[in-house]
Design an enzyme around this catalytic site. Structure first.
Site, short mmCIF file in Angstrom:
data_model
loop_
_atom_site.label_atom_id
_atom_site.label_comp_id
_atom_site.label_asym_id
_atom_site.label_seq_id
_atom_site.Cartn_x
_atom_site.Cartn_y
_atom_site.Cartn_z
N ASP A 126 38.34 13.58 -38.75
CA ASP A 126 37.80 14.05 -40.03
C ASP A 126 38.75 15.04 -40.71
O ASP A 126 38.33 15.81 -41.58
CB ASP A 126 36.44 14.73 -39.82
CG ASP A 126 35.29 13.74 -39.84
OD1 ASP A 126 35.55 12.54 -40.05
OD2 ASP A 126 34.13 14.16 -39.65
N ASP B 31 35.88 17.13 -26.89
CA ASP B 31 36.48 17.82 -28.03
C ASP B 31 38.00 17.78 -27.89
O ASP B 31 38.53 17.51 -26.80
CB ASP B 31 35.97 19.25 -28.13
CG ASP B 31 34.56 19.33 -28.68
OD1 ASP B 31 34.05 18.31 -29.17
OD2 ASP B 31 33.94 20.42 -28.62
N ASP C 254 40.37 19.82 -27.50
CA ASP C 254 41.11 20.67 -26.55
C ASP C 254 40.73 20.40 -25.10
O ASP C 254 41.18 21.11 -24.20
CB ASP C 254 40.87 22.15 -26.87
CG ASP C 254 39.39 22.51 -26.83
OD1 ASP C 254 38.62 21.93 -27.61
OD2 ASP C 254 38.99 23.37 -26.02
N ASP D 21 24.20 18.59 -30.51
CA ASP D 21 24.17 18.26 -29.08
C ASP D 21 22.85 18.67 -28.44
O ASP D 21 22.23 17.91 -27.70
CB ASP D 21 25.35 18.92 -28.37
CG ASP D 21 25.57 20.36 -28.81
OD1 ASP D 21 24.69 20.94 -29.47
OD2 ASP D 21 26.64 20.92 -28.50
#
EC number: 2.4.1.32
Length: 534
Positions: free
Chosen positions: A136, A195, A197, A289
């Site tokens: 995005d 994610d 990282d 979540d």
């Protein structure tokens, strides 16, 4: 009037006016204090003591349960059916389920290679694995870099798809939802989310997927986070202490007692059928979540937390990024509680005690009371009692209870126990923002749905090569960019209360107040964490 100089008359006149105003204010204070201020402040003390007891009971309960779990509970592979998936030359890869790996991204210049590389290195048949990069990003340069990285792995035979959207509707939830609609996903049974990282080990899927394959009532398997940059600065050490308690105690207790806990948004594997049954991803709060986890649990699905399955990740090392993250993590649950509490109460599929656990323990005490009592009691009410000595605070409420809670919180990170005192002061500072965020979430105020992606710098050991373009500036030269007026305001308030107690008090609260003043002052000046100019 002969011989009298005006310059001697005017100062006396001003002096008299000043003394008169001071006297009137003092008289008003004395008139209001006894019938109004004292009862209200005493009521505030009682409310804070009640919240402290609630939090203490919650911490003691979880402490007892985690001890029992460690001593007597069976390990996950004994409580649930677990059979490793073996490579079979005759069957080939057909005994492996098709797994989708989703990696949502937004301008992740410094870390995008980490998760993509780790996902492509997972030990799983390539024809049974689909890696989906949901980009995005609004920075064209970053988008091109991510696309090139995906093409590089695709040229090596990895089934990796690069997906972009025309808009960012729904933010992360919208991206995940859009990703599940792709035609090539219809054959996938499970979806793993990382994610940008996060760096899973190659055996991540082999250690987690069998729980879902052989236990059809399990919807989610959550892994533990490990932090590659926890030693980078004091800010990251403080975060590690809080998050280690969350994973070591809160997630383990929820998994062992009620098979329920909040999905952490990443490093988890979902059964896609459970996501669909629960209504899919929703963007009505900033904790999509947790929203999905609660809805799936209300439909009877169970969750499993694997503390031994750990995934490397990065902690935000700048104070600005950490504040935005904490706002989202505090505002979102409060907002979700507002939206779902009656749905939980009316639910007929979940047993009564699980409802009590979710409403009271999971939401009310941990997500709301814990923030309110920390800020209201130790940063507002306790300092005010110094100015109104008629209001008494029992020592068990001001010293014993917080000491016990702090000791119980320290079990998650034994290596940082020497930082416990600093952690207390830092948590009190952050409680200001968390309390504000919970109120915004409960009343659905202006920033209730504000989504700011947590900036990561790729500052872990394995990401050093990505930080060449980052310039860290000496802290003292960039003060105007770092000032936080809210913290500085509370630093001034606590300093005044500390000085008053030093001169007139008898409880020696000034020792704590001066130390807490320093913490607010340091945070207010931005002298915490690393600094990267915007």
């Amino acid at each position: 009037m002969d011989g009298v100089s005006p310059k001697f008359v005017l100062p006396e006149t001003f002096d008299g006016v000043r003394m008169e105003i001071t006297g009137q204010l003092g008289m008003i204070w004395e008139l209001v204090k006894a019938p109004v201020i004292v009862p209200l402040l005493q009521l505030a003390v009682y409310i804070c003591l009640l919240m402290s007891v609630m939090l203490l009971c919650e911490r003691v309960y979880m402490g007892i349960v985690i001890v029992l779990v460690k001593l007597f509970w069976k390990k996950p592979d004994k409580r649930y059916k677990f059979e490793p998936i073996h490579d079979d030359e005759e069957l080939g890869s057909s005994n492996f389920p098709v797994v989708l790996v989703q990696i949502p991204m937004f301008n992740e210049r410094e870390v995008y290679k980490l998760s993509i590389g780790a996902a492509c290195g997972l030990s799983w048949p390539s024809d049974r694995l689909v890696i989906q990069v949901l980009d995005d990003s609004t920075d064209p340069t970053v988008k091109q870099m991510v696309e090139v990285e995906c093409q590089r792995w695709a040229s090596k035979g990895i089934n990796i798809r690069y997906q972009i959207r025309e808009n960012r509707v729904g933010y992360k939830a919208g991206a995940l939802k859009e990703g599940l609609k792709r035609s090539y996903v219809k054959h996938c049974e499970y979806v793993v989310i990382f994610d940008a990282d996060f760096q899973p080990e190659p055996d991540f899927l082999r250690r987690s997927i069998p729980f879902l394959m052989h236990n059809p009532n399990i919807a989610l398997v959550q892994a533990r986070w490990r932090f590659v940059n926890s030693d980078e600065c004091l800010l990251t050490r403080m975060q590690e202490m809080s998050l280690d308690y969350h994973f070591t105690v809160e997630q383990e207790v929820g998994s062992s007692t009620h098979a329920f806990f909040g999905f952490n948004g990443t490093a988890g594997i979902w059964r896609i059928a459970a996501i669909n049954e629960a209504g899919g991803w929703k963007d009505r709060t900033t904790v999509e979540d947790m929203d999905l986890a609660v809805r799936a649990s209300l439909r009877g699905w169970k969750f499993l937390y694997l503390g031994d399955l750990q995934v490397k990740s990065e902690l935000p090392s700048t104070f600005r990024a950490f504040r935005f993250q904490q706002h989202r993590w505090s505002c979102g649950p409060a907002n979700l509680f507002r939206k779902m509490v009656m749905e939980i109460v009316r639910n007929k599929k979940v047993r009564f005690w699980k409802k009590v656990y979710v409403i009271y323990s999971f939401f009310f005490v941990r997500k709301i009371i814990a923030h309110w009592v920390t800020f209201c009691f130790y940063c507002v009410v306790l300092p005010l009692t110094i100015l109104v000595p008629e209001v008494k605070v029992p020592i068990w409420g001001s010293v014993y209870i917080p000491s016990i809670i702090t000791i119980l919180n320290s079990v998650g990170t034994p290596r940082s126990i020497h930082l416990l005192f600093y952690w207390i002061l830092f948590e009190n500072v952050m409680s200001l923002h968390r309390t504000k965020a919970t109120l915004i979430g409960l009343f659905e105020a202006g920033r209730a749905n504000e989504w700011v992606v947590t900036a990561k710098l790729g500052s872990g050991q394995s990401a050093k090569g990505n930080t060449k373009g980052i310039k860290r500036f000496p802290r003292i030269f960039k003060l105007p960019d770092r000032l936080n007026t809210l913290e500085l305001g509370f630093a001034a308030f606590l300093f005044v209360c500390g000085c008053y107690d030093f001169v007139h008090g008898k409880n020696n609260y000034f020792i704590y107040l001066f130390l807490q003043t320093m913490s607010f002052f340091i945070s207010g000046l931005g002298w915490i964490g690393t600094y990267v100019p915007s």
